[in-house]
Design a protein around this motif. Structure first.
Motif, mmCIF file in Angstrom:
data_model
loop_
_atom_site.group_PDB
_atom_site.id
_atom_site.type_symbol
_atom_site.label_atom_id
_atom_site.label_comp_id
_atom_site.label_asym_id
_atom_site.label_seq_id
_atom_site.Cartn_x
_atom_site.Cartn_y
_atom_site.Cartn_z
ATOM 1 N N ALA A 229 -10.497 17.022 21.903
ATOM 2 C CA ALA A 229 -9.422 16.708 20.953
ATOM 3 C C ALA A 229 -9.347 15.200 20.699
ATOM 4 N N ALA A 230 -9.467 14.407 21.814
ATOM 5 C CA ALA A 230 -9.394 12.950 21.679
ATOM 6 C C ALA A 230 -10.563 12.442 20.843
ATOM 7 N N LYS A 231 -11.731 13.026 21.080
ATOM 8 C CA LYS A 231 -12.923 12.604 20.350
ATOM 9 C C LYS A 231 -12.753 12.898 18.851
ATOM 10 N N LEU A 232 -12.273 14.105 18.572
ATOM 11 C CA LEU A 232 -12.070 14.483 17.167
ATOM 12 C C LEU A 232 -11.054 13.571 16.488
ATOM 13 N N ALA A 233 -9.979 13.240 17.261
ATOM 14 C CA ALA A 233 -8.941 12.396 16.666
ATOM 15 C C ALA A 233 -9.463 10.999 16.370
ATOM 16 N N SER A 234 -10.297 10.474 17.298
ATOM 17 C CA SER A 234 -10.752 9.099 17.115
ATOM 18 C C SER A 234 -11.871 9.002 16.079
ATOM 19 N N ILE B 72 -12.800 11.553 9.792
ATOM 20 C CA ILE B 72 -13.128 11.015 8.474
ATOM 21 C C ILE B 72 -12.336 11.878 7.507
ATOM 22 N N ASP B 73 -11.582 11.196 6.633
ATOM 23 C CA ASP B 73 -10.846 11.973 5.645
ATOM 24 C C ASP B 73 -11.763 12.220 4.456
#
Ligand code: DAH
Length: 340
Positions: free
Chosen positions: A85-90, A93-94
């Motif tokens: 989750a942390a990796k995805l959050a950091s 890309i929008d």
């Protein structure tokens, strides 16, 4: 022994709960459940125990190990999820953000048409000459056979700066300048540039517009050379099927003088709205350089002759690209410019 094992269990589970990374959990596993860990040690030392104690201690040790293992595995799953989750959050890309548009510019239509004309004439062996836009009366008129008070000056109402200096009314003064500079040598030039006239602006007139002048001087230059050159130009500019027609005209600096028409590229000569039902469209003026103009510029008119022509770039661009109002060229509305 039981207490000791239960303390170990609490200790280990405490560390498991605190761990936030897979590495920390792995460290706990090695420390408590590894081959050199306390539980393995207990199990190894079972041989020293009495027959009654052995199953009891064995059972406790196994259940402690099982409990630690279970918590470890559960926590490991959680930590993996947290890390993901942390990796995805950091790394988000929008992908819905619009990209940055790189606007690529391009030359103005008048520049494109000027370039095209230059290419055609350079291909015929011409070079490009330029002259000043703020010009002397001498070059703009007198050297072109238009002495002071000559009635033909009225055709080109002028912006004067002083009695002797004006905004050039045509590109023809570059003829006089080029001949003087050539000192009697042969010439083959075109001269593109801006010109100025005191006209009321409307759909076909502007107080500032562009022309291309052509001048060829040499031995035995004839009207046939003028006609052949203009025919070659017109076919390159408007298509191989185009023909030209020369009509007698008058300019003070040419004798004889002609006006040149091109066969209508819309109707092919049948008559339409573009050619005003005539089948022909006027595109330029020209003629044989007047002997007096040659003499004033230092040429022996018994040996040398020449032809000249001049045309409006806007007019050519309007005909070729179907532009219906000359003012579109100057208002710089991108909705217009972007079409070309
Ligand atoms: N200078 C003339 C004009 O602006 C056009 C022109 C006519 C140029 C005949 C020439 C020429 O060189 O020979 O109306």
């Amino acid at each position: 022994m039981r207490e000791q094992l239960e303390t170990l269990q609490q200790e280990a589970i405490g560390l498991v709960e605190q761990a936030t990374t897979q590495k920390e959990l792995n460290d706990v596993r090695i420390k408590y459940l590894g081959k050199k860990g306390p539980i393995t040690e207990v199990l190894r030392g079972m041989g020293k125990l009495s027959a009654e104690e052995r199953p009891v201690v064995g059972e406790i040790a196994n259940s402690v190990r099982g409990a630690i293992q279970e918590r470890l595995e559960a926590r490991l799953e959680q930590v993996k999820e947290e890390e993901m989750a942390a990796k995805l959050a950091s790394e988000t890309i929008d992908v819905t953000l619009p990209g940055r548009i790189k606007r690529v510019g391009r030359p103005h239509l008048l520049q494109q048409v000027t370039d095209e004309m230059e290419d055609i004439f350079v291909g015929l062996g011409y070079t490009i000459a330029e002259g000043p836009e703020v010009e002397q009366d001498l070059f703009n008129f007198e050297m072109l056979n238009l002495p002071k008070d000559h009635p033909a000056r009225d055709m080109q109402d002028s912006f004067y700066i002083t009695d002797e200096i004006l905004m050039r009314t045509h590109t023809s003064p570059v003829q006089a300048r080029t001949m003087l500079a050539a000192k009697g040598a042969p010439i083959r030039v075109i001269c593109p540039g801006k010109v100025y006239r005191r006209d009321e602006d409307d759909a076909t007139h502007s107080h500032q517009f562009m022309q291309v002048e052509g001048l060829v001087v040499g031995e035995e230059i004839s009207m046939a050379d003028l006609k052949g050159t203009l025919e070659a130009f017109v076919k390159r500019m408007f298509g191989e099927a185009r023909e030209i027609r020369l009509r007698p005209s008058f300019f003070p600096f040419t004798e004889p003088s002609v006006e040149v028409d091109v066969s209508c590229f819309k109707c092919g000569g049948k008559g339409c709205n573009i050619c005003k039902q005539t089948g022909w469209i006027e595109i330029l003026g020209g003629g044989m350089v007047h002997p007096h103009v040659l003499e004033m510029a230092g040429y022996d008119s018994t040996v040398m002759s020449g032809f000249a022509f001049g045309m409006g770039i806007e007019r050519i661009a309007m005909l070729k690209h179907g532009v219906d109002d000359i003012r579109h060229f100057y208002t710089n509305d991108v909705r217009f410019s972007e079409q070309f």
